[in-house]
Design a protein around this motif. Structure first.
Motif, short mmCIF file in Angstrom:
data_model
loop_
_atom_site.label_atom_id
_atom_site.label_comp_id
_atom_site.label_asym_id
_atom_site.label_seq_id
_atom_site.Cartn_x
_atom_site.Cartn_y
_atom_site.Cartn_z
N ALA A 81 0.84 -1.19 0.00
CA ALA A 81 0.00 0.00 0.00
C ALA A 81 0.88 1.24 0.00
CB ALA A 81 -0.91 0.02 1.23
N VAL A 82 0.24 2.38 -0.22
CA VAL A 82 0.88 3.65 0.06
C VAL A 82 0.62 3.98 1.52
CG1 VAL A 82 0.99 6.10 -0.47
CG2 VAL A 82 0.65 4.45 -2.31
N TYR A 83 1.67 4.25 2.25
CA TYR A 83 1.57 4.54 3.66
C TYR A 83 1.67 6.05 3.88
CZ TYR A 83 1.78 -0.36 4.93
OH TYR A 83 1.49 -1.69 5.09
N TYR A 84 0.73 6.59 4.64
CA TYR A 84 0.63 8.02 4.87
C TYR A 84 0.80 8.34 6.35
CZ TYR A 84 -1.53 8.27 0.23
OH TYR A 84 -1.80 8.17 -1.11
N PHE A 134 -4.69 22.10 13.97
CA PHE A 134 -4.28 21.75 12.62
C PHE A 134 -4.31 20.25 12.42
CE2 PHE A 134 -0.19 19.68 12.97
CZ PHE A 134 0.34 20.13 14.16
N GLU A 135 -4.50 19.86 11.19
CA GLU A 135 -4.37 18.48 10.73
C GLU A 135 -3.58 18.51 9.43
OE1 GLU A 135 -8.78 17.77 10.75
OE2 GLU A 135 -8.14 15.85 11.62
N VAL A 136 -2.67 17.58 9.28
CA VAL A 136 -1.84 17.57 8.09
C VAL A 136 -1.49 16.13 7.71
CG1 VAL A 136 0.31 17.83 9.41
CG2 VAL A 136 0.22 18.60 7.03
N TRP A 137 -1.42 15.91 6.42
CA TRP A 137 -1.05 14.61 5.86
C TRP A 137 0.27 14.70 5.12
CZ3 TRP A 137 -3.85 10.11 6.46
CH2 TRP A 137 -5.15 10.25 6.95
N GLY A 138 1.06 13.64 5.20
CA GLY A 138 2.24 13.54 4.39
C GLY A 138 1.89 13.13 2.97
N GLN A 139 2.91 13.10 2.12
CA GLN A 139 2.69 12.81 0.70
C GLN A 139 2.54 11.32 0.41
OE1 GLN A 139 5.65 13.22 2.02
NE2 GLN A 139 6.91 11.60 1.10
N GLY A 140 2.92 10.48 1.35
CA GLY A 140 2.83 9.05 1.18
C GLY A 140 4.13 8.43 0.71
N THR A 141 4.36 7.20 1.13
CA THR A 141 5.51 6.42 0.66
C THR A 141 5.03 5.01 0.34
OG1 THR A 141 7.79 5.76 1.18
CG2 THR A 141 6.21 5.75 3.01
N LEU A 142 5.48 4.49 -0.78
CA LEU A 142 4.97 3.22 -1.29
C LEU A 142 5.74 2.05 -0.68
CD1 LEU A 142 3.17 1.59 -3.25
CD2 LEU A 142 4.94 1.93 -4.99
#
Length: 121
Positions: free
Chosen positions: A91-94, A108-116
């Protein structure tokens, strides 16, 4: 502005291990939750592991006993140690972070770009 950057994804064989890292940068007062989610193609995003700045952790049943979430609060970094990987872990992990932006307690809430992460059988 707060940013999260993940790293550590890659291709591994079933039974192998990977360690993911996520570092928060920018301007903020505090980070409470730092969690890991994952999303496989055609599937819903799901919570994998959750942590708080106080040390509380929680895991999805599918990864319990195999994955470990940990934090270095001084470095504003969260890790996900993944052992005994299975093809269904692909999966892509966020990375996800939530907290207070400043002393007025603006949230605030923030998401990273993801890593496969790809686990071969």
């Amino acid at each position: 502005q707060v940013q999260l950057v993940e790293s550590g994804g890659g291709l591994v064989q079933a039974g192998g291990s990977l360690r993911l890292s996520c570092v928060a940068s920018g301007s903020f007062f505090s980070i409470n939750a730092m969690n890991w989610y994952r999303q496989a193609p055609g599937k819903q995003r799901e919570l994998v592991a959750a942590s708080t700045s106080g040390g509380t952790t929680n895991y999805a049943d599918s990864v319990k006993g195999r994955f470990t979430i940990s934090r270095d609060n001084a470095k504003n970094t969260v890790y996900l140690q993944m052992n005994s990987l299975k093809p269904e872990d692909t999966a892509v992990y966020y990375c996800y972070g939530a907290g207070r932006a400043d002393t007025t307690y603006r949230y605030f809430e923030v998401w990273g770009q993801g890593t496969l992460v790809t686990v071969s059988s």
